[in-house]
Design a protein around this motif. Structure first.
Motif, PDB file in Angstrom:
ATOM      1  N   THR A  95       0.770  -1.167  -0.040  1.00  6.30           N
ATOM      2  CA  THR A  95       0.129  -0.054   0.110  1.00  6.30           C
ATOM      3  C   THR A  95       0.716   1.334  -0.001  1.00  6.30           C
ATOM      4  OG1 THR A  95       0.015   0.122   2.287  1.00  6.30           O
ATOM      5  CG2 THR A  95      -1.772  -1.190   1.326  1.00  6.30           C
ATOM      6  N   ARG A  97       0.982   3.412   2.386  1.00  5.65           N
ATOM      7  CA  ARG A  97       1.440   3.587   3.632  1.00  5.65           C
ATOM      8  C   ARG A  97       2.738   2.636   3.727  1.00  5.65           C
ATOM      9  NH1 ARG A  97      -1.579   6.236   7.370  1.00  5.65           N
ATOM     10  NH2 ARG A  97      -3.888   6.531   6.866  1.00  5.65           N
ATOM     11  N   PHE A 171      -4.303   8.061  -2.028  1.00 10.67           N
ATOM     12  CA  PHE A 171      -3.950   7.173  -1.025  1.00 10.67           C
ATOM     13  C   PHE A 171      -3.046   8.048  -0.142  1.00 10.67           C
ATOM     14  CE2 PHE A 171      -4.736   4.199  -4.305  1.00 10.67           C
ATOM     15  CZ  PHE A 171      -5.971   3.726  -4.137  1.00 10.67           C
ATOM     16  N   SER A 172      -2.277   8.939  -0.255  1.00 14.79           N
ATOM     17  CA  SER A 172      -1.368   9.615   0.361  1.00 14.79           C
ATOM     18  C   SER A 172      -2.070  10.070   1.774  1.00 14.79           C
ATOM     19  CB  SER A 172      -0.568  10.356  -0.254  1.00 14.79           C
ATOM     20  OG  SER A 172       0.486   9.861  -1.107  1.00 14.79           O
ATOM     21  N   THR A 173      -3.346  10.832   1.344  1.00 14.24           N
ATOM     22  CA  THR A 173      -3.971  11.472   2.484  1.00 14.24           C
ATOM     23  C   THR A 173      -5.051  10.437   3.028  1.00 14.24           C
ATOM     24  OG1 THR A 173      -5.601  12.402   0.861  1.00 14.24           O
ATOM     25  CG2 THR A 173      -3.740  13.568   1.315  1.00 14.24           C
ATOM     26  N   GLY A 174      -5.172   9.283   2.192  1.00 13.97           N
ATOM     27  CA  GLY A 174      -6.320   8.150   2.788  1.00 13.97           C
ATOM     28  C   GLY A 174      -7.449   8.382   1.885  1.00 13.97           C
ATOM     29  N   LEU A 175      -7.312   9.370   0.949  1.00 13.75           N
ATOM     30  CA  LEU A 175      -8.385   9.603  -0.077  1.00 13.75           C
ATOM     31  C   LEU A 175      -7.993   9.435  -1.439  1.00 13.75           C
ATOM     32  CD1 LEU A 175      -9.915  12.969   1.709  1.00 13.75           C
ATOM     33  CD2 LEU A 175     -10.943  10.599   1.557  1.00 13.75           C
ATOM     34  N   THR A 216     -14.095   9.558  -3.549  1.00 13.07           N
ATOM     35  CA  THR A 216     -13.687   8.330  -2.725  1.00 13.07           C
ATOM     36  C   THR A 216     -15.030   7.791  -2.348  1.00 13.07           C
ATOM     37  OG1 THR A 216     -11.721   9.234  -1.784  1.00 13.07           O
ATOM     38  CG2 THR A 216     -12.452   7.594  -0.575  1.00 13.07           C
ATOM     39  N   LEU A 223     -12.484   3.288   2.155  1.00 14.93           N
ATOM     40  CA  LEU A 223     -11.459   4.122   2.675  1.00 14.93           C
ATOM     41  C   LEU A 223     -11.660   5.329   3.589  1.00 14.93           C
ATOM     42  CD1 LEU A 223      -9.366   4.722  -0.719  1.00 14.93           C
ATOM     43  CD2 LEU A 223      -9.009   3.190   1.033  1.00 14.93           C
ATOM     44  N   ARG A 226     -11.112   5.173   7.119  1.00 13.53           N
ATOM     45  CA  ARG A 226      -9.711   5.383   7.972  1.00 13.53           C
ATOM     46  C   ARG A 226      -9.372   6.754   7.933  1.00 13.53           C
ATOM     47  NH1 ARG A 226      -8.939   0.273   4.964  1.00 13.53           N
ATOM     48  NH2 ARG A 226      -7.533   1.690   3.333  1.00 13.53           N
ATOM     49  N   VAL A 227     -10.238   7.445   7.439  1.00  6.86           N
ATOM     50  CA  VAL A 227     -10.028   9.068   7.309  1.00  6.86           C
ATOM     51  C   VAL A 227     -10.547   9.855   8.272  1.00  6.86           C
ATOM     52  CG1 VAL A 227     -10.143  11.014   5.928  1.00  6.86           C
ATOM     53  CG2 VAL A 227      -9.688   8.934   4.710  1.00  6.86           C
TER      54      VAL A 227
END
Length: 254
Positions: A95, A97, A171-175, A216, A223, A226-227
């Motif tokens: 991922t 992360r 994905f870097s911000t979770g979105l 998203t 996702l 988790r934001v």
């Protein structure tokens, strides 16, 4: 950063390591990239690195001796031990992360297997990580290693021309990332959203956040769990989801 790859096909990495972002990062001295054929560490006269599995069954299994010898050749006798990463379908799903985590390391060794699998002692006593790029099987670990290395190296300082690019990626911000537009402002009667050419950066930031949330919700709603969302954002997303659910239900009943 130093990245080593242990593979039976080092020539597969020539183009990948020498072109585009990876090639530029290597030319700048930001990263050292090297692919080594672990067959040279075989201990028998035929240079074999695999053998039949104990207990029978189809396929061949990679032997432990060449792999241990290859890793020990690359690992310095002093200093911190590098992360040794096995590419395999059974590994942790790779991922963004994980890429961010690995980008903080100074030395990574990727182990690319072939054939039926690895001797289990390689998993238990040699590697530190097992990674998979998806729930499917490839002929070897080379392509997954390329994917992981590309994802990791682009996060290193000085690699990308715009240092904010990696921060705002999906994905870097979770979105998922917001939509992008460039010139011309009007193309075949399709116009760029007015807010993006308004010059009002506060409005632009708010629009981008809203679009990331909306994209998203529609494409990867799992996702959002988790934001960190504000109460206002939660209420807005719930209203959008209910509205679209009602619209879809209405269409189905017609």
């Amino acid at each position: 950063m130093q990245i080593d790859v242990l593979t039976l096909f080092p020539e597969m990495f020539d183009g990948v390591f020498g072109a585009s972002i990876l090639g530029k990062a290597r030319d700048k001295g930001i990263v050292s990239l090297k692919a080594t054929n672990f067959r040279q560490f075989s201990t028998n006269k035929h240079s074999t690195v695999d053998d039949y599995p104990y207990g029978g069954g189809g396929g061949m299994v990679l032997k432990p001796e060449p792999m241990f010898a290859a890793v020990e050749h690359l690992v310095p006798h002093e200093g911190p031990r590098p992360r040794i990463i096995l590419l395999c379908p059974q590994g942790e799903t790779f991922t963004q992360r994980k890429a961010e985590e690995l980008s903080q390391e100074k030395h990574l060794i990727f182990v690319c297997g072939h054939y039926e699998g690895y001797d289990e002692r390689i998993r238990e006593h040699l590697v530190t990580d097992e990674l998979s790029i998806g729930d499917y099987v490839l002929t070897g670990g080379e392509l997954p290693a390329m994917v992981a290395i590309d994802s990791i190296v682009r996060l290193l300082p000085g690699v990308l021309g715009n240092e904010t690019s990696a921060v705002t990626d999906s994905f870097s911000t979770g979105l998922l990332e917001y939509p992008h537009y460039t010139r011309p402002a009007v193309f075949r009667d399709w116009e760029v959203p007015e807010v993006l050419i308004s010059g009002n950066h506060a409005r632009i930031d708010a629009w981008r956040r809203e679009q990331s949330l909306l994209r998203t919700l529609r494409r990867r709603p799992e996702l959002l769990d988790r934001v960190a969302l504000t109460p206002k954002e939660k209420a807005w997303l719930q209203a959008i989801a209910e509205q679209e659910s009602n619209t879809a239900g209405s269409s189905d009943s017609e």
